[in-house]
Design an enzyme around this catalytic site. Sequence first.
Site, PDB file in Angstrom:
ATOM      1  N   GLU A  50     -28.090  -7.896  33.614  1.00 39.51           N
ATOM      2  CA  GLU A  50     -29.484  -8.187  33.922  1.00 39.51           C
ATOM      3  C   GLU A  50     -30.002  -7.024  34.755  1.00 39.51           C
ATOM      4  O   GLU A  50     -29.601  -6.862  35.911  1.00 39.51           O
ATOM      5  CB  GLU A  50     -29.551  -9.515  34.686  1.00 39.51           C
ATOM      6  CG  GLU A  50     -30.913 -10.131  34.718  1.00 39.51           C
ATOM      7  CD  GLU A  50     -31.523 -10.287  33.326  1.00 39.51           C
ATOM      8  OE1 GLU A  50     -30.873 -10.854  32.435  1.00 39.51           O
ATOM      9  OE2 GLU A  50     -32.663  -9.817  33.135  1.00 39.51           O
ATOM     10  N   CYS A  81     -27.661  -0.971  27.211  1.00 41.10           N
ATOM     11  CA  CYS A  81     -28.598  -2.100  27.289  1.00 41.10           C
ATOM     12  C   CYS A  81     -29.268  -2.154  28.673  1.00 41.10           C
ATOM     13  O   CYS A  81     -30.123  -1.315  28.951  1.00 41.10           O
ATOM     14  CB  CYS A  81     -27.880  -3.388  26.915  1.00 41.10           C
ATOM     15  SG  CYS A  81     -29.036  -4.647  26.359  1.00 41.10           S
ATOM     16  N   ILE A 135     -28.010  -7.811  22.551  1.00 38.96           N
ATOM     17  CA  ILE A 135     -28.084  -9.048  23.331  1.00 38.96           C
ATOM     18  C   ILE A 135     -29.289  -8.962  24.269  1.00 38.96           C
ATOM     19  O   ILE A 135     -29.257  -8.219  25.253  1.00 38.96           O
ATOM     20  CB  ILE A 135     -26.784  -9.269  24.128  1.00 38.96           C
ATOM     21  CG1 ILE A 135     -25.594  -9.278  23.174  1.00 38.96           C
ATOM     22  CG2 ILE A 135     -26.857 -10.566  24.932  1.00 38.96           C
ATOM     23  CD1 ILE A 135     -24.249  -9.279  23.854  1.00 38.96           C
ATOM     24  N   HIS A 171     -24.638  -2.929  22.590  1.00 39.78           N
ATOM     25  CA  HIS A 171     -23.343  -2.919  23.281  1.00 39.78           C
ATOM     26  C   HIS A 171     -22.249  -2.546  22.289  1.00 39.78           C
ATOM     27  O   HIS A 171     -21.834  -3.396  21.506  1.00 39.78           O
ATOM     28  CB  HIS A 171     -22.993  -4.327  23.790  1.00 39.78           C
ATOM     29  CG  HIS A 171     -23.889  -4.846  24.854  1.00 39.78           C
ATOM     30  ND1 HIS A 171     -23.618  -4.692  26.194  1.00 39.78           N
ATOM     31  CD2 HIS A 171     -25.041  -5.545  24.781  1.00 39.78           C
ATOM     32  CE1 HIS A 171     -24.571  -5.284  26.902  1.00 39.78           C
ATOM     33  NE2 HIS A 171     -25.448  -5.804  26.074  1.00 39.78           N
ATOM     34  N   GLU A 173     -19.221  -1.898  23.340  1.00 37.19           N
ATOM     35  CA  GLU A 173     -17.993  -2.439  23.966  1.00 37.19           C
ATOM     36  C   GLU A 173     -17.768  -3.899  23.605  1.00 37.19           C
ATOM     37  O   GLU A 173     -16.645  -4.386  23.672  1.00 37.19           O
ATOM     38  CB  GLU A 173     -18.040  -2.247  25.499  1.00 37.19           C
ATOM     39  CG  GLU A 173     -18.946  -3.174  26.301  1.00 37.19           C
ATOM     40  CD  GLU A 173     -20.440  -2.909  26.125  1.00 37.19           C
ATOM     41  OE1 GLU A 173     -20.818  -1.941  25.436  1.00 37.19           O
ATOM     42  OE2 GLU A 173     -21.242  -3.688  26.666  1.00 37.19           O
TER      43      GLU A 173
HETATM   44  N1  GLN Z   1     -32.331  -8.380  28.886  1.00 40.39           N
HETATM   45  C1  GLN Z   1     -31.565  -7.651  29.860  1.00 40.39           C
HETATM   46  C2  GLN Z   1     -32.474  -6.910  30.825  1.00 40.39           C
HETATM   47  O1  GLN Z   1     -33.601  -6.821  30.637  1.00 40.39           O
HETATM   48  C3  GLN Z   1     -30.623  -6.676  29.191  1.00 40.39           C
HETATM   49  C4  GLN Z   1     -29.589  -7.434  28.390  1.00 40.39           C
HETATM   50  C5  GLN Z   1     -28.293  -6.745  28.210  1.00 40.39           C
HETATM   51  O2  GLN Z   1     -27.918  -5.851  28.975  1.00 40.39           O
HETATM   52  N2  GLN Z   1     -27.558  -7.198  27.233  1.00 40.39           N
HETATM   53  O3  GLN Z   1     -32.031  -6.415  31.791  1.00 40.39           O
END
Ligand code: GLN
Length: 192
Positions: A50, A81, A135, A171, A173
């Site tokens: 997050e 991400c 994700i 991702h 990984e």
């Molecule tokens: N939605 C997350 C964000 O905004 C990122 C999601 C992730 O790292 N898989 O930080």
Amino acid sequence: MVNKLIGVLALQGDFAEHVGLLRSCGYRCQEVRNIHDLDASDALVIPGGESTAIIKLIDRWALREPLVKRIESGMPVFGTCAGAIILARASSDGEAPLGVLDISVTRNAYGRQTESFEAEVASPHFDGALKGAFIRAPVITDVPPQVEVLAEYGGDPVLVRKDHLLASTFHPEIAGETRVHRFFLEVVCSSN
Ligand code: GLN
């Protein structure tokens, strides 16, 4: 980078998956939670998770300034991400990112957790499609010409590089894909 120590920022998110993948590939790595860990690392992976929480924790542990300084003086970083969001110059909302990679991102652009998916990502820089898990991934909305797009998915850049900085919105990984980390270590880190 064979003998170098790779740090994985371990404040929140899927840092354990990165550590596991790096170790399975034979790289030396350590979790980074404070300035001493950061100082001892030759390169850094910023995991998914997050971004708002990770940025808050970076600020709480006074890591923003040392991180930006190390990155500006050439420390290679791979952000996946949320990690890509944290590196970005601008994000659609949330906490202020580090602003070290000249891209803009829109967070959660593919929808909610239940709309997460795995996909094959074609890239002329890799033999055969890359496997990636998206994700609650961001979309990179603005890529200036000096930032190289290494892979696209659905017409959007999903893997970009500027000199010693590499960022993916997916991702590798989690999808069991080792080639992006290998590229980071063997190409991005070695061209410094
Ligand atoms: N939605 C997350 C964000 O905004 C990122 C999601 C992730 O790292 N898989 O930080």
